[in-house]
Design an enzyme around this catalytic site. Structure first.
Site, PDB file in Angstrom:
ATOM      1  N   SER A 124       0.460  -1.289  -0.023  1.00 24.70           N
ATOM      2  CA  SER A 124       0.168   0.163   0.041  1.00 24.70           C
ATOM      3  C   SER A 124       0.738   1.394  -0.046  1.00 24.70           C
ATOM      4  CB  SER A 124      -1.010   0.028   1.160  1.00 24.70           C
ATOM      5  OG  SER A 124      -0.163   0.542   2.362  1.00 24.70           O
ATOM      6  N   LYS A 161       1.211   4.435   7.365  1.00 28.12           N
ATOM      7  CA  LYS A 161       0.331   5.312   6.383  1.00 28.12           C
ATOM      8  C   LYS A 161       0.838   6.877   6.516  1.00 28.12           C
ATOM      9  CE  LYS A 161      -2.516   2.016   4.805  1.00 28.12           C
ATOM     10  NZ  LYS A 161      -1.500   0.896   5.339  1.00 28.12           N
TER      11      LYS A 161
END
Length: 200
Positions: A124, A161
């Site tokens: 990701s 993230k």
């Protein structure tokens, strides 16, 4: 100065720490016992350190290993705990158990700051140059500013993230359009990404 492997750096750090603590260097057997490796493996590491000008040795003399101070004094070496794995996809439940240590030098770590390291899993964050298998070096902190890449804990899972604070929630943004952002109100920031270490 030629670069050291991770194990060579660990052996060099042990020799330096042992010498400072005891006022004399360790023997080959003491190094082998500490790392639980063979005498031959220690000899190989010592030979490599000598060839790379990090240590000197007086042949056929016990406790003759000497750190070449002018080569090492300027280099800060940090012993960073390796804590499990961080998900760079969906959050991955992770026990915060100690998987060992990695020795890192500047600019990966700097004096006066606390760090931990985690192995990256998932895809990701690939558009930020973070790949599966990378070692994420994380500076410990409980706060972040918009746009920083953070390690966050959500319901006992951890994820890597990009952080954004919105009006009533936090957005944890992946760097891969195939993944959706994570929205939450109770994410706990435990660190901000300092560096990525990649081995081939």
């Amino acid at each position: 100065m030629r670069q050291l492997t991770e194990r060579q750096q660990e052996v060099l750090s042990f020799i330096s720490d042992y010498t400072k603590k005891n006022s004399y260097p360790p023997t080959v057997r003491e190094i082998a016992d500490f790392f639980k490796i063979s005498l031959k493996a220690v000899q190989d590491h010592i030979s490599a350190l000598q060839k790379k000008d990090y240590i000197s040795i007086k042949p056929k003399t016990s406790r003759s290993i000497r750190i070449l101070q002018d080569k090492t004094e300027e280099t800060f070496i940090g012993r960073v705990p390796l804590l499990g794995t961080v998900a760079a996809g969906k959050p991955l439940l992770s026990e915060e158990n100690l998987d060992g240590y990695v020795n890192l030098t500047e600019p990966f770590v700097r004096p006066g700051k606390n760090y931990f390291a985690l192995r990256v899993r998932g895809q990701s964050m690939i558009n930020a140059g973070i790949l599966e298998g990378d070692l994420a070096v994380v500076e410990q902190t409980d706060s972040a500013v918009d746009g920083q890449i953070v390690v966050a804990v959500i319901d006992d899972a951890i994820t890597l993230k990009r952080y954004y604070k919105e009006s009533e929630r936090i957005r944890l943004q992946p760097e891969n359009p195939a993944f959706e952002p994570i929205y939450c109100r109770n994410a706990r920031i435990v660190g901000i990404l300092s560096n990525i270490v990649r081995t081939y």
